[in-house]
Write a protein that holds these residues in place. Structure first.
Motif, PDB file in Angstrom:
ATOM      1  N   PRO A 249       1.275  -1.660   0.207  1.00 46.91           N
ATOM      2  CA  PRO A 249       0.362  -0.112   0.236  1.00 46.91           C
ATOM      3  C   PRO A 249       0.945   1.581   0.012  1.00 46.91           C
ATOM      4  O   PRO A 249       0.240   2.479  -0.659  1.00 46.91           O
ATOM      5  CB  PRO A 249      -0.055  -0.014   1.430  1.00 46.91           C
ATOM      6  N   ARG A 250       2.227   1.300   0.463  1.00 45.19           N
ATOM      7  CA  ARG A 250       2.775   2.347   0.206  1.00 45.19           C
ATOM      8  C   ARG A 250       3.699   3.276  -1.036  1.00 45.19           C
ATOM      9  O   ARG A 250       4.029   4.464  -0.958  1.00 45.19           O
ATOM     10  CB  ARG A 250       3.917   2.197   1.253  1.00 45.19           C
ATOM     11  N   GLY A 251       3.403   1.806  -1.675  1.00 43.25           N
ATOM     12  CA  GLY A 251       3.974   2.615  -3.204  1.00 43.25           C
ATOM     13  C   GLY A 251       4.358   0.707  -4.096  1.00 43.25           C
ATOM     14  O   GLY A 251       3.605  -0.246  -3.677  1.00 43.25           O
ATOM     15  N   ARG A 252       4.847   1.515  -4.971  1.00 40.75           N
ATOM     16  CA  ARG A 252       5.420   0.414  -6.462  1.00 40.75           C
ATOM     17  C   ARG A 252       6.288  -0.334  -5.126  1.00 40.75           C
ATOM     18  O   ARG A 252       7.180   0.282  -5.630  1.00 40.75           O
ATOM     19  CB  ARG A 252       5.276   0.759  -7.322  1.00 40.75           C
ATOM     20  N   VAL A 253       6.117  -1.772  -4.960  1.00 42.34           N
ATOM     21  CA  VAL A 253       7.492  -2.254  -4.429  1.00 42.34           C
ATOM     22  C   VAL A 253       7.735  -3.409  -5.175  1.00 42.34           C
ATOM     23  O   VAL A 253       6.222  -4.536  -4.803  1.00 42.34           O
ATOM     24  CB  VAL A 253       7.251  -2.417  -3.012  1.00 42.34           C
TER      25      VAL A 253
END
Lengths: 226, 226
Positions: B87-91
């Motif tokens: 959910p923090r970003g593209r990983v």
DNA sequence: GCAAAAGTGTTCGGAGTACACCCATGC
DNA sequence: GCATGGGTGTACTCCGAACACTTTTGC
């Protein structure tokens, strides 16, 4: 935890090993680079992952843009991480291999098509980057996979004969297989269906045409060829 | 070609599925997260790749820093790319699985050790991120791998008995194997060497102690257990 | 009818499976 | 000596390997 975007991240590339089978030869598709690094050397087709793309979307973009292909079988191969693998900087490569039927596509139609060429897997030129490692691993994977998964159907036409399937296996595995034992194993596994039609035109007996049995679950398959 | 650093790159994480075998149970090591996202949920140990690190170096850093482990068997598993997986970003997550002998390590010694715990692979809690997918794939890989590669020796003590090896296989595969047939297959493959010593202390007959035959090439091995 | 290739069947051996039996140990 | 578990051996079955024969086609 630090702010998420404050990390410096390596670039992420997708590279493809595209296998094709044509005229009793297993081939791999290579591109001749027009820019440095490795200018004028052969490499695997690839592209950098874009932020919103999934791996498979990047694969499709490479296949469509550079090669004019779509709807091909893809399977993730391995991820390569040598910090020195790209002279431009840190680039991680996530690799896939593809199985295509070359007769379905005209690779001369793509944007970089002049530079794309099929090579017999036995006679590949020197490859740039670490693409030889990638190619080696892909071929190794394909040889293992074909023994427990019906990959052949991605490489042949929709209708094919038993001798054609037999030759494909011999070609990929690089061994000779008794055609009668091969026939029985394939038929017992119920992976193919006899359409009743025959391939005409040959000088000899016309072989039956088969198609892939899509109903069958693709697990619990083992070819067991020595 | 654009300037190399002008691309925006996804973050790259390494996540580990650490398997341990102890007291006839195959376990996986999980961490209880202290921060969002997935605070107080169990997840696989992991870390972000640093620019100069290879995958294996990141693995070692995770194992040493978070778990106090070193010198363990590692194998790359798969790379996960769902754009929504974090959910923090593209990983992007490149995953490895590890095989360790839990008796060699004290996981309470690590920096986040209070949060580390072994779980029976049959009784894992809900996992954060897409770590259930990763774990499932790791277990599946391990089950397949054990049939053609002697992975057991990473999980057992240096000296082990035939019944112990037998139980390990039954546990990982989740099936019962005839102990006499198992014995013959393992011995015929010459993967283990009888040291002549025996494990004492049991109430019954003292079983022979074996060690791994490191001389033997680890290819051409097939267990063929139904 | 002849050559070449495709379809079908049979035999044989080895590996996997299912067993039974004996041996060592502690109580 | 008895229960428990570990070491060893044997018969059966099935599948893979090796191989021979028949059928179809174009010439």
């Amino acid at each position: 935890m630090k702010a998420f975007s404050s990390y410096q991240n390596p670039a992420l590339a997708i590279d493809l090993v595209v296998f094709g089978y044509h005229e009793k030869t297993l081939s791999v598709l290579l591109l001749n680079r027009k820019e440095a690094p490795f200018k004028d050397q052969w490499t695997l087709p690839g592209a950098f992952l874009q932020m919103e793309e999934s791996f498979l979307q990047t694969c499709s973009r490479i296949l469509q843009t550079k090669l004019g292909m779509d709807n091909v079988y893809l399977e993730q191969l391995y991820s390569f991480d040598d910090p020195a693998r790209d002279p431009r900087g840190r680039v991680i490569s996530v690799t896939y291999y593809a199985l295509v039927n070359p007769s379905k596509f005209q690779i001369v139609a793509g944007q970089m098509a002049n530079d794309a060429q099929w090579f017999n897997v036995q006679e590949t030129p020197a490859l740039g980057f670490d693409h030889q490692d990638i190619f080696d691993k892909a071929l190794q994977r394909l040889k293992a996979k074909i023994l427990y998964f019906p990959v052949g159907f991605q490489l042949l036409d929709e209708l094919f004969t038993m001798p054609e399937l037999h030759e494909l296996y011999e070609c990929i595995l690089g061994i000779s297989i008794d055609r009668r034992n091969f026939r029985r194993k394939i038929l017992d596994a119920e992976y193919i269906i006899n359409t009743g039609a025959k391939r005409e035109g040959s000088q000899n007996r016309h072989p039956d045409l088969y198609k892939f049995n899509k109903q069958l679950k693709q697990n619990n398959f083992q070819l067991n060829i020595s």
